[in-house]
Design an enzyme around this catalytic site. Sequence first.
Site, PDB file in Angstrom:
ATOM      1  CE1 TYR A  86     -10.363  -0.727   7.069  1.00 42.95           C
ATOM      2  CE2 TYR A  86     -11.350   0.443   8.814  1.00 42.95           C
ATOM      3  CZ  TYR A  86     -10.237  -0.030   8.027  1.00 42.95           C
ATOM      4  OH  TYR A  86      -9.045   0.662   8.417  1.00 42.95           O
TER       5      TYR A  86
ATOM      6  N   GLY B 148       0.828  -0.963   0.004  1.00 47.92           N
ATOM      7  CA  GLY B 148      -0.164  -0.005   0.064  1.00 47.92           C
ATOM      8  C   GLY B 148       0.768   1.229  -0.024  1.00 47.92           C
TER       9      GLY B 148
ATOM     10  CB  SER C  90      -8.375   0.344  12.061  1.00 48.48           C
ATOM     11  OG  SER C  90      -9.632   1.342  12.347  1.00 48.48           O
TER      12      SER C  90
ATOM     13  CD  GLU D 144     -10.887  -3.009  -1.396  1.00 47.33           C
ATOM     14  OE1 GLU D 144     -11.329  -1.984  -1.252  1.00 47.33           O
ATOM     15  OE2 GLU D 144     -10.462  -3.455  -2.468  1.00 47.33           O
TER      16      GLU D 144
END
Length: 360
Positions: free
Chosen positions: A187, A10, A128, A85
Amino acid sequence: MKQDTVLVTGGMGFIGRRLIARLAQRPDIKSVVALDNFHPQVHGEKPAKSIEGAIVEEGSVSDRAFFEGVLERHDPDLIFHLAAETGTGQSYHEISRYCDTNINGTAYLIEGLRKLPDRARRLVLASSRAVYGEGAYKSSLGEIFTPKPRLSETMSKGIFDLYDSVGEAATPVATPEGITLRPSSIYASTKLMQEYICVQGLDNTRIQPVILRFQNVYGPGQSSRNPYTGVLSIFGQQILDGKILNIYEDGEIVRDFVYVDDIVEALMLAAVAGSVDSEPINLGSGISTTIRYAAECLLTELGASKENLRISGDFRPGDVRFALADNTRARTLLGYEPKVSLETGIAQLARHIKSERTQR
Ligand SMILES: NC(=O)c1ccc[n+]([C@@H]2O[C@H](COP(=O)([O-])OP(=O)(O)OC[C@H]3O[C@@H](n4cnc5c(N)ncnc54)[C@H](O)[C@@H]3O)[C@@H](O)[C@H]2O)c1
């Protein structure tokens, strides 16, 4: 541990590019490789496919043969795994796509790393705060707990705050890493799986995983094309288009906005810190900000009226009410100290958005 070769998956994204610029300043690093599939949702249809200071490997982490080939060719000492994603709302509708990139991509990374020559390496994962769901709250009885995700049915009645088990209002507090996890989107669940795969998959190897849980990262370079992420970048474009900002719920959604350079500094610290273990580490600014206040700062910086917003009562399933990091572990283990205030960061972002517009 030597760090001659660094792989950034990424690496052409918002945080990745900023990280590569920082890695380029380290004279001891011989080679930096950016692996990226130039996701059109992030990069548009015709992105520039090179970056100063890194070799670019174009392809997907969910293409096992390609990913293993990159690992074999470059044999990295240090890996930053950022490819993902990233949209919360979109993840409900694109479940297998999110699983392919975030879960399978991480599985291929771990299996590929395990096939490389056995030596000390480090893998830093960009996880996250989404894994917490609503995060830590204090009940009316003084207990710390993680509320269940909010229901659309309740929010459609205009009830956005959270309550404890006896129906009293609960008070949000900074979330430490050890709290019960309640990911509230696909997610978020895939990010938690990434953490588990890295830690469990590297058990009994000489590869040290470092799991970092970012709060809302913002700053210059965040994609404004991607409608699913980066609220401040999206607001910035809307302001320049003369639009009225739609502020969800009652305007009191709180986020811990952390400036991208503070996150990049933390990634650099995580690459070398001697005292890390495989337990997750929060990374935020440690300051809670309402979306409304952040929007007002950005409106002002971009020369628009602070009144150009509308508190709409709209809501999105999976959005949490309050996010704030307890940075104690990051401070202790990494020596992390966020430096950029929201006002300074928003001024930088506004400058960037304006200059991008004039170059169009
Ligand atoms: N930005 C934030 O606020 C934030 C918050 C928490 C966690 N994170 C995590 O940090 C990481 C980086 O986020 P970002 O903000 O830089 O996002 P970004 O979308 O700007 O960058 C992600 C990069 O990954 C690439 N990518 C996507 N799917 C890929 C695939 N299948 N194969 C190879 N490359 C692929 C994209 O092209 C993009 O360049 C992500 O893992 C994200 O989950 C970000």
